[in-house]
Enzyme design. Structure first.
Site, PDB file in Angstrom:
ATOM      1  N   HIS A  44       0.811  -1.212   0.000  1.00 60.43           N
ATOM      2  CA  HIS A  44       0.000   0.000   0.000  1.00 60.43           C
ATOM      3  C   HIS A  44       0.849   1.269   0.000  1.00 60.43           C
ATOM      4  O   HIS A  44       0.837   2.044   0.948  1.00 60.43           O
ATOM      5  CB  HIS A  44      -0.964  -0.013   1.191  1.00 60.43           C
ATOM      6  CG  HIS A  44      -2.174  -0.856   0.956  1.00 60.43           C
ATOM      7  ND1 HIS A  44      -2.973  -1.330   1.970  1.00 60.43           N
ATOM      8  CD2 HIS A  44      -2.721  -1.329  -0.192  1.00 60.43           C
ATOM      9  CE1 HIS A  44      -3.954  -2.045   1.453  1.00 60.43           C
ATOM     10  NE2 HIS A  44      -3.821  -2.061   0.150  1.00 60.43           N
ATOM     11  N   CYS A  57       3.073 -12.398   2.823  1.00 64.68           N
ATOM     12  CA  CYS A  57       3.898 -12.270   4.021  1.00 64.68           C
ATOM     13  C   CYS A  57       3.705 -13.503   4.911  1.00 64.68           C
ATOM     14  O   CYS A  57       2.570 -13.934   5.140  1.00 64.68           O
ATOM     15  CB  CYS A  57       3.508 -11.014   4.786  1.00 64.68           C
ATOM     16  SG  CYS A  57       4.354 -10.840   6.375  1.00 64.68           S
ATOM     17  N   HIS A  81     -10.680  -5.204   3.415  1.00 66.08           N
ATOM     18  CA  HIS A  81      -9.232  -5.187   3.211  1.00 66.08           C
ATOM     19  C   HIS A  81      -8.785  -6.500   2.569  1.00 66.08           C
ATOM     20  O   HIS A  81      -9.259  -7.576   2.934  1.00 66.08           O
ATOM     21  CB  HIS A  81      -8.527  -4.985   4.550  1.00 66.08           C
ATOM     22  CG  HIS A  81      -7.063  -4.688   4.440  1.00 66.08           C
ATOM     23  ND1 HIS A  81      -6.129  -5.671   4.197  1.00 66.08           N
ATOM     24  CD2 HIS A  81      -6.366  -3.530   4.536  1.00 66.08           C
ATOM     25  CE1 HIS A  81      -4.923  -5.131   4.158  1.00 66.08           C
ATOM     26  NE2 HIS A  81      -5.039  -3.826   4.356  1.00 66.08           N
ATOM     27  N   GLU A 137      -6.245  -8.345   2.839  1.00 63.43           N
ATOM     28  CA  GLU A 137      -5.737  -9.388   3.734  1.00 63.43           C
ATOM     29  C   GLU A 137      -6.872 -10.118   4.440  1.00 63.43           C
ATOM     30  O   GLU A 137      -6.866 -11.352   4.552  1.00 63.43           O
ATOM     31  CB  GLU A 137      -4.785  -8.787   4.770  1.00 63.43           C
ATOM     32  CG  GLU A 137      -4.203  -9.836   5.696  1.00 63.43           C
ATOM     33  CD  GLU A 137      -3.388  -9.238   6.833  1.00 63.43           C
ATOM     34  OE1 GLU A 137      -3.439  -9.816   7.943  1.00 63.43           O
ATOM     35  OE2 GLU A 137      -2.716  -8.210   6.626  1.00 63.43           O
ATOM     36  N   THR A 194      -3.155  -8.460  10.213  1.00 72.31           N
ATOM     37  CA  THR A 194      -1.867  -8.248  10.881  1.00 72.31           C
ATOM     38  C   THR A 194      -1.503  -6.784  11.072  1.00 72.31           C
ATOM     39  O   THR A 194      -0.625  -6.468  11.872  1.00 72.31           O
ATOM     40  CB  THR A 194      -0.726  -8.932  10.096  1.00 72.31           C
ATOM     41  OG1 THR A 194      -0.683  -8.399   8.765  1.00 72.31           O
ATOM     42  CG2 THR A 194      -0.920 -10.435  10.054  1.00 72.31           C
ATOM     43  N   SER A 242      -3.487   0.338   6.061  1.00 69.23           N
ATOM     44  CA  SER A 242      -4.063   0.142   7.393  1.00 69.23           C
ATOM     45  C   SER A 242      -3.032   0.391   8.487  1.00 69.23           C
ATOM     46  O   SER A 242      -3.310   1.067   9.480  1.00 69.23           O
ATOM     47  CB  SER A 242      -4.620  -1.281   7.508  1.00 69.23           C
ATOM     48  OG  SER A 242      -5.137  -1.518   8.798  1.00 69.23           O
ATOM     49  N   SER A 265       4.992   0.097   4.219  1.00 73.24           N
ATOM     50  CA  SER A 265       5.101   0.025   2.760  1.00 73.24           C
ATOM     51  C   SER A 265       5.775   1.257   2.159  1.00 73.24           C
ATOM     52  O   SER A 265       5.778   1.423   0.942  1.00 73.24           O
ATOM     53  CB  SER A 265       3.702  -0.140   2.139  1.00 73.24           C
ATOM     54  OG  SER A 265       3.102  -1.349   2.543  1.00 73.24           O
TER      55      SER A 265
END
Length: 403
Positions: free
Chosen positions: A96, A157, A185, A187, A250, A318, A379
């Site tokens: 991101h 990840c 999101h 993830e 996470t 996030s 990021s």
């Protein structure tokens, strides 16, 4: 679907790659040239402080690229080196931050188009190379790409994979996964695809509502409306909250994830008693080390005497948003920007307040000597942080010259 068996089968396929192609060193060399900063390295070596003119910079002692992001970006670069002529796609933003994703586009790595809220996989052909981003991809997406005969490069990840393993354990024991995260999101979408029965809670307020329902009951229709799109198909709060396991996106705020876990544990203790608590509650530590380190570093930084904070990261990041929450809750003026171009002439800044759209703030830098705290999301490349710091120095130098 047995997601664990599917994952195992996929990982054994000759078209699946998770460890790169033996060109990591070359890829890292290119990355370092593009993203590292000599100024930031000097500030690190100077106890994370730097003074120029009437500006003192205090850097958080953990910030910027985490190892999971570095790994994902390096694998993307390596993939292009290994497949110089093939069509390469990526299922979402790799990470991101816009600068990194723009660089991938320059390398002719294409992003799958989203039409009416749905990804359009129709352009992807057998033999194409598809990168799964650091956030992971849903089981259905991986299955589609595998069935189509694509070469899959998985940069997920390992901390995200750890959460997937946790929700699979919940599913095996018929526990409902309570996922602390944002249901849209990438993830969390991926994590929920590995879960059986699940419910996504955004924050402590929503978690409290769920726990009250567990203890006291309530209006089922109201519950389902409140959590629309945030639960598994067929979810029933009257029967599916008797056994719960905690998981998380996470990048969520560590302290809130811990509070939510303790809240659910206490709720199940009240309802079922300590003798059988393990039959009704499960929890594994799935808080990412890098997220925790950056949040802890920010908590230390806000103890300093700061005039203001600048938090640098993608607006859809996030982990960056949660870093921004820390100084705000401490009463420190803080500006979330994604790059140095947000710092405008005439002492103006374009920034994103928590929960709001972009806005312009005039006279954002106080007159005279100032102390500025700086951090960046996981990021954000160091070169972006350098550009922001240089912009702040330049703005204060212009103030000095005009006086």
């Amino acid at each position: 679907m047995d997601t664990k068996a599917f994952k195992r089968s996929l990982q054994q396929s000759e078209n699946y790659h998770r460890k790169g192609f033996g060109q990591t060193e070359a890829a890292m060399g290119v990355m370092n040239t593009e993203y590292q900063s000599s100024l930031i390295q000097q500030i690190r070596q100077n106890n994370y402080q730097w003074k120029q003119g009437n500006v003192t910079i205090h850097l958080a002692q953990a910030f910027g690229f985490c190892w999971g992001v570095e790994r994902a970006v390096a694998m993307a670069y390596e993939t292009r080196q290994h497949f110089p002529k093939e069509s390469i796609w990526i299922t979402n933003e790799l990470i991101h931050h816009p600068s990194v994703n723009q660089r991938l586009e320059q390398m002719e790595i294409k992003f799958i188009e989203v039409i009416n809220g749905q990804k359009d996989f129709s352009q992807i052909k057998s033999g194409d190379v598809v990168i799964l981003p650091a956030f992971g991809a849903s089981v259905s997406e991986m299955q589609l790409l595998n069935d189509r005969g694509c070469t899959i490069v998985d940069t997920t990840c390992p901390w995200v994979s750890k959460v997937w393993n946790s929700v699979e354990k919940h599913k095996k024991r018929h526990y409902t996964s309570i996922i602390h995260g944002k249901y849209r999101h990438e993830e969390t979408v991926a994590t929920s695809s590995f879960a059986g029965t699940y419910l996504v809670v955004l924050n402590l307020e929503q978690a409290t509502y769920v726990c009250d329902y567990i203890l006291k009951g309530g209006n089922k229709e109201e519950f389902l409306a409140k959590f629309k799109n945030a639960y598994s198909e067929g979810f029933d709060p009257d029967t599916d909250l008797e056994k719960v396991g905690i998981a998380n996106q996470t990048t969520m705020l560590k302290s809130e994830t811990e509070q939510i876990g303790k809240l659910f544990e206490g709720t199940m203790l009240k309802k079922y008693g300590p003798a059988v608590i393990n039959d009704h509650f499960m929890s594994f530590n799935t808080i990412c080390d890098a997220t925790q380190e950056r949040q802890d570093a920010m908590l230390e930084l806000v103890k300093e005497k700061l005039d203001l904070m600048v938090v640098i990261g993608g607006f859809n990041s996030s982990n960056t948003t949660h870093l921004q929450e820390i100084p705000i809750y401490q009463g420190i003026t803080s500006y979330h920007i994604d790059n140095a171009t947000r710092i405008k002439p005439n002492n103006c800044i374009e920034h994103k307040p928590l929960g709001k759209d972009l806005e312009i703030k005039e006279n954002w830098l106080p007159e005279g000597s100032i102390v500025v705290g700086i951090t960046s999301g996981a990021s954000t490349p160091d070169i972006i942080v350098e550009a922001v710091i240089e912009k702040i120095f330049s703005a204060k130098e212009l103030e000095y010259q005009s006086n």
